[in-house]
Design a protein around this motif. Structure first.
Motif, PDB file in Angstrom:
ATOM      1  N   SER A   1       0.598  -1.062  -0.009  1.00 35.39           N
ATOM      2  CA  SER A   1       0.182   0.183  -0.541  1.00 35.39           C
ATOM      3  C   SER A   1       0.926   0.934   0.238  1.00 35.39           C
ATOM      4  N   THR A   2       0.061   2.014  -0.999  1.00 35.07           N
ATOM      5  CA  THR A   2       1.172   3.602  -0.693  1.00 35.07           C
ATOM      6  C   THR A   2      -0.153   4.233   0.471  1.00 35.07           C
ATOM      7  N   PRO A   3       0.839   5.276   0.964  1.00 38.13           N
ATOM      8  CA  PRO A   3       0.086   7.020   1.909  1.00 38.13           C
ATOM      9  C   PRO A   3      -1.343   7.549   0.664  1.00 38.13           C
ATOM     10  N   ILE A   4      -2.201   7.328   1.822  1.00 34.00           N
ATOM     11  CA  ILE A   4      -3.207   8.428   1.526  1.00 34.00           C
ATOM     12  C   ILE A   4      -2.379   9.369   0.968  1.00 34.00           C
ATOM     13  N   GLN A   5      -3.138   9.841   0.280  1.00 28.75           N
ATOM     14  CA  GLN A   5      -2.709  12.158  -0.302  1.00 28.75           C
ATOM     15  C   GLN A   5      -3.404  12.547   0.315  1.00 28.75           C
ATOM     16  N   ASP A   6      -2.889  13.468   1.015  1.00 24.82           N
ATOM     17  CA  ASP A   6      -3.575  15.306   1.112  1.00 24.82           C
ATOM     18  C   ASP A   6      -5.280  15.033   0.943  1.00 24.82           C
ATOM     19  N   VAL A   7      -5.338  15.628  -0.228  1.00 21.06           N
ATOM     20  CA  VAL A   7      -6.119  15.005  -1.878  1.00 21.06           C
ATOM     21  C   VAL A   7      -6.182  14.165  -2.745  1.00 21.06           C
ATOM     22  N   ILE A   8      -7.259  13.375  -2.692  1.00 24.76           N
ATOM     23  CA  ILE A   8      -7.510  11.655  -3.592  1.00 24.76           C
ATOM     24  C   ILE A   8      -7.783  12.041  -5.250  1.00 24.76           C
ATOM     25  N   ARG A   9      -6.785  12.402  -5.954  1.00 25.48           N
ATOM     26  CA  ARG A   9      -7.463  13.088  -7.358  1.00 25.48           C
ATOM     27  C   ARG A   9      -8.046  11.972  -8.243  1.00 25.48           C
ATOM     28  N   VAL A  10     -10.064  11.669  -8.654  1.00 26.31           N
ATOM     29  CA  VAL A  10     -10.307  10.722  -9.133  1.00 26.31           C
ATOM     30  C   VAL A  10     -10.011  11.107 -10.462  1.00 26.31           C
ATOM     31  N   ALA A  11     -10.601  10.126 -11.635  1.00 26.14           N
ATOM     32  CA  ALA A  11     -10.464  10.071 -13.172  1.00 26.14           C
ATOM     33  C   ALA A  11     -12.067   8.939 -12.773  1.00 26.14           C
ATOM     34  N   VAL A  12     -13.453   9.829 -13.473  1.00 21.60           N
ATOM     35  CA  VAL A  12     -14.332   9.110 -13.761  1.00 21.60           C
ATOM     36  C   VAL A  12     -14.525   8.217 -15.130  1.00 21.60           C
ATOM     37  N   VAL A  13     -14.313   7.487 -14.765  1.00 19.51           N
ATOM     38  CA  VAL A  13     -14.677   6.804 -17.122  1.00 19.51           C
ATOM     39  C   VAL A  13     -15.993   6.432 -16.609  1.00 19.51           C
ATOM     40  N   GLU A  14     -17.627   7.335 -17.240  1.00 19.10           N
ATOM     41  CA  GLU A  14     -18.556   6.553 -17.170  1.00 19.10           C
ATOM     42  C   GLU A  14     -19.630   7.028 -18.702  1.00 19.10           C
ATOM     43  N   ASP A  15     -20.316   6.009 -19.124  1.00 24.43           N
ATOM     44  CA  ASP A  15     -20.508   6.593 -20.303  1.00 24.43           C
ATOM     45  C   ASP A  15     -22.008   6.663 -20.029  1.00 24.43           C
ATOM     46  N   GLN A  16     -22.741   6.684 -19.044  1.00 24.41           N
ATOM     47  CA  GLN A  16     -24.081   8.346 -18.915  1.00 24.41           C
ATOM     48  C   GLN A  16     -24.166   8.687 -18.350  1.00 24.41           C
ATOM     49  N   PRO A  17     -24.484  10.121 -18.842  1.00 22.61           N
ATOM     50  CA  PRO A  17     -24.050  11.091 -18.702  1.00 22.61           C
ATOM     51  C   PRO A  17     -24.683  11.552 -17.162  1.00 22.61           C
TER      52      PRO A  17
ATOM     53  N   GLY B   1       0.850  10.300 -13.303  1.00 14.95           N
ATOM     54  CA  GLY B   1       0.446  11.576 -12.853  1.00 14.95           C
ATOM     55  C   GLY B   1      -0.847  11.933 -12.203  1.00 14.95           C
ATOM     56  N   ALA B   2      -1.647  11.720 -13.386  1.00 12.80           N
ATOM     57  CA  ALA B   2      -2.706  12.360 -13.800  1.00 12.80           C
ATOM     58  C   ALA B   2      -4.301  11.737 -12.896  1.00 12.80           C
ATOM     59  N   ALA B   3      -3.998  10.932 -11.998  1.00 14.39           N
ATOM     60  CA  ALA B   3      -4.872  10.754 -10.783  1.00 14.39           C
ATOM     61  C   ALA B   3      -4.721   9.606 -10.391  1.00 14.39           C
ATOM     62  N   HIS B   4      -5.063   9.883  -8.946  1.00 14.95           N
ATOM     63  CA  HIS B   4      -4.542   8.366  -7.889  1.00 14.95           C
ATOM     64  C   HIS B   4      -5.460   7.329  -8.217  1.00 14.95           C
ATOM     65  N   VAL B   5      -6.411   7.789  -8.303  1.00 14.39           N
ATOM     66  CA  VAL B   5      -7.171   6.607  -8.456  1.00 14.39           C
ATOM     67  C   VAL B   5      -8.489   7.189  -9.907  1.00 14.39           C
ATOM     68  N   ALA B   6      -8.839   5.439 -10.282  1.00 17.92           N
ATOM     69  CA  ALA B   6      -9.301   5.424 -11.673  1.00 17.92           C
ATOM     70  C   ALA B   6     -10.788   4.661 -10.968  1.00 17.92           C
ATOM     71  N   LEU B   7     -12.554   5.636 -10.850  1.00 16.70           N
ATOM     72  CA  LEU B   7     -12.995   4.632 -11.421  1.00 16.70           C
ATOM     73  C   LEU B   7     -13.793   4.252 -12.386  1.00 16.70           C
ATOM     74  N   LEU B   8     -14.229   3.283 -13.132  1.00 17.99           N
ATOM     75  CA  LEU B   8     -14.413   3.403 -14.549  1.00 17.99           C
ATOM     76  C   LEU B   8     -15.458   2.027 -14.672  1.00 17.99           C
ATOM     77  N   ASP B   9     -16.500   2.385 -15.259  1.00 12.59           N
ATOM     78  CA  ASP B   9     -16.990   2.015 -15.615  1.00 12.59           C
ATOM     79  C   ASP B   9     -17.200   0.379 -16.501  1.00 12.59           C
ATOM     80  N   ILE B  10     -17.152  -0.496 -16.311  1.00 11.24           N
ATOM     81  CA  ILE B  10     -16.919  -1.832 -17.239  1.00 11.24           C
ATOM     82  C   ILE B  10     -17.317  -2.064 -19.127  1.00 11.24           C
ATOM     83  N   ASP B  11     -18.960  -1.766 -19.140  1.00 12.02           N
ATOM     84  CA  ASP B  11     -18.847  -1.575 -20.348  1.00 12.02           C
ATOM     85  C   ASP B  11     -19.065  -0.279 -21.269  1.00 12.02           C
TER      86      ASP B  11
END
Length: 223
Positions: free
Chosen positions: A2-18, A53-63
């Motif tokens: 595990s890596t330390p939690i960042q002060d601010v976690i940058r999240v990328a959202v990849v989801e096709d339903q607006p 380096g853009a994000a710490h977490v990628a939230l990805l829709d499977i479809d």
């Protein structure tokens, strides 16, 4: 590891339903310590936006319309080994995590859009993904049962309860509060289930992640 939690976690959202994507943006963007830095609806857009380096977490829709989130996650993880991955799906396909290539398999989370996933659970799962922990959808975990003859089937009822709560991302303190037992008792149950499942303290692997994957591997849909 595990890596330390960042002060601010940058999240990328990849989801096709607006509509769903905007809901995710709003929920995560309004949460202290989280920042949505990428919000796109296709694999191709995600590959362009998710530079190292853009994000710490990628939230990805499977479809996705031009591919699937699992393949995208594998590609991203190989390029960015520290990137946390949290999958979302309208299908109950949690066992797809068992088919991940071994070099990228640790620390993926999975939440179903069809379950009663709360904002609290979503945020908790994102935070866990940031430190490469595995969080599995608790409602789906509640529907599975151990396969006969498996090591998971050898666990006591209490140990199995602890394992399911562990796999849903709860800490030992959270498990204790849910079950009405002390944190020390939880740790004793965790140690016992690790022993039954043959999970050791290998410093290169997170034992909680290994236990969650064993739970998936050795269970199936309940009757």
């Amino acid at each position: 590891m595990s890596t330390p939690i960042q002060d601010v976690i940058r999240v990328a959202v990849v989801e096709d339903q607006p509509l769903f994507r905007s809901m995710l943006e709003r929920t995560l963007g309004q949460t202290e310590g989280l920042q949505v830095v990428v919000s796109v609806g296709t694999v191709s857009d995600a590959r362009r936006a998710l530079r190292p380096g853009a994000a710490h977490v990628a939230l990805l829709d499977i479809d996705l319309p031009d591919g699937n989130g699992i393949a995208l996650g594998v590609t991203l993880r190989r390029q960015q080994p520290e990137l946390g991955i949290l999958l979302l799906s309208a299908h109950d396909a949690m066992d797809l995590l068992l088919d991940l290539p071994s070099d990228v398999a640790e620390g993926w989370g999975y939440l179903s859009k069809n379950s009663s996933t709360s904002e609290e659970l979503l945020v908790s799962a994102v935070r866990s993904a940031a430190v490469r922990e595995t969080v599995l959808d608790p409602e789906l975990l509640a529907r599975i049962t151990p396969r006969a003859g498996s090591d998971v089937a050898q666990l006591t009822h209490r140990q199995y309860e602890v394992l399911r709560l562990l796999a849903s991302g709860l800490s030992n303190a959270g498990i204790g509060e849910r079950l009405g037992i002390t944190e020390k008792s939880v740790q004793n149950h965790v140690n016992a289930l690790y022993a039954t499942l043959g999970i050791d303290a290998d410093p290169s692997r997170n034992p909680r992640v290994s236990a969650a994957l064993r739970l998936l591997e050795e269970t199936g849909p309940g009757i």
